[in-house]
Design an enzyme around this catalytic site. Structure first.
Site, PDB file in Angstrom:
ATOM      1  CG  ASN A  73      -9.086   1.843   0.116  1.00  0.00           C
ATOM      2  OD1 ASN A  73      -7.903   2.390   0.136  1.00  0.00           O
ATOM      3  ND2 ASN A  73      -9.525   0.884   0.350  1.00  0.00           N
TER       4      ASN A  73
ATOM      5  CG  ASP B 106      -7.894  -0.805  -2.484  1.00  0.00           C
ATOM      6  OD1 ASP B 106      -7.175   0.018  -1.810  1.00  0.00           O
ATOM      7  OD2 ASP B 106      -8.022  -2.085  -2.299  1.00  0.00           O
TER       8      ASP B 106
ATOM      9  CG  ASN C 178      -7.059   1.156   4.495  1.00  0.00           C
ATOM     10  OD1 ASN C 178      -6.327   0.011   4.437  1.00  0.00           O
ATOM     11  ND2 ASN C 178      -8.133   1.154   3.613  1.00  0.00           N
TER      12      ASN C 178
ATOM     13  CD  GLU D 141      -3.169  -0.020   0.451  1.00  0.00           C
ATOM     14  OE1 GLU D 141      -2.961   1.082  -0.291  1.00  0.00           O
ATOM     15  OE2 GLU D 141      -4.384  -0.454   0.314  1.00  0.00           O
TER      16      GLU D 141
END
Length: 298
Positions: free
Chosen positions: A153, A204, A105, A18
């Site tokens: 996201n 995403d 996240n 990520e």
């Protein structure tokens, strides 16, 4: 539509790759492995290094004074990656999530240098909407007015910084929204931007190019999709791994795209398991924008 043949950035496979991040001054490309608890870096000569961290690390940003800002399980940390492979780490802002087993996240700085990051319940199968969007600036870290997220996201910002994009990539949601973002840093006028139920994959991580195009990783579909500022799909790039996670522009001219991927617990039919978790380089056919360093860490 256009296609490009991707290449491997280096011989690394992440569990959950990520937050790719380009440092234009040092000509370094960073990314993280959330579950692998590591920060990775490739330099201009293609040399790869990695540094272990103590917690799951969801997102990183450049700091104006050097080093990295990192969104980890217990808060925002200031990291200094040392040449001996160790990490200097200092907690800058703690976080108190509303439920146990939550983490940060997706995160990215806006054009003004504020850091935005979403939270989520780690167990995606629970489909728990306890996640929220947080903002960090000179005043510290606090939740914004945006909550009810299952898997936040897709953060991105228009070239002029006046529009913020946010997605929820959970299979039950699959939406991307746009917000007006004023000088006060408050998102307003939430509106639907992309309904990913009309496209393959889940929305995403994302990036915005110099023309305002919004690039979103279509997780589970092995695609990176470009949408114009009015929400029209006009380009797609294929990646030979199903679970594409986040994209970013990099290189001296910001004309290359890096895409991180996730290694699933079990192989996915039709996809080469040897490429799951790899980091890919693509030719997007456009140029991107440099990330603004975070300016309030001190």
């Amino acid at each position: 539509m256009s296609a490009a043949l991707p290449e491997l950035l280096c011989d690394v496979r992440c569990q959950v790759g990520e937050s790719p991040l380009w440092d234009p001054a040092a000509q370094w490309l960073y990314w993280v492995d959330i579950e692998g608890r590591a920060v990775h870096r490739v330099d201009a000569a293609g040399r790869h290094r990695q540094w272990p961290v103590a917690e799951r690390i969801g997102a990183i940003a450049l700091q104006a004074g050097g080093g990295l800002l990192a969104a980890m399980e217990t808060g925002l940390f200031l990291l200094q990656l040392q040449d001996d492979g160790t990490v200097g780490s200092r907690l800058w802002q703690p976080v108190a999530f509303p439920l146990p087993a939550m983490r940060f996240n997706d995160g990215r700085t806006d054009r003004q240098g504020r850091f935005w990051v979403s939270s989520m319940v780690r167990d995606m199968a629970a489909a728990n909407p306890a996640g929220a969007l947080y903002r960090a600036d000179a005043g510290g870290l606090a939740p914004s007015s945006i909550d009810g997220l299952r898997t936040g996201n897709g953060l991105g910002f228009s070239p002029d910084g006046r529009v913020m994009y946010l997605s929820d990539s959970h299979p039950t949601v699959r939406q991307v929204w746009a917000f007006d973002l004023g000088d006060d840093g408050v998102p307003r006028h939430r509106r639907g931007f992309i309904d990913m139920r009309q496209h393959p994959g889940r929305p995403d991580g994302a990036a915005v190019d110099a023309d305002g195009g919004y690039w979103i990783c279509a997780n589970d579909a092995g695609l990176v999709l470009r949408f114009t500022p009015n929400g029209r799909l006009d380009r797609q790039l294929a990646v030979p791994a199903a679970k594409v996670a986040m994209c970013a522009f990099f290189g001296p001219r910001l004309d290359r795209m890096v895409v991180t991927t996730i290694r699933p617990a079990a192989p996915i039919d039709g996809w080469d398991p040897a490429l799951a978790g790899a980091v890919f380089v693509l030719d997007p056919g456009c140029v991107g924008l440099a990330d603004t360093p975070f300016t309030a860490g001190g």
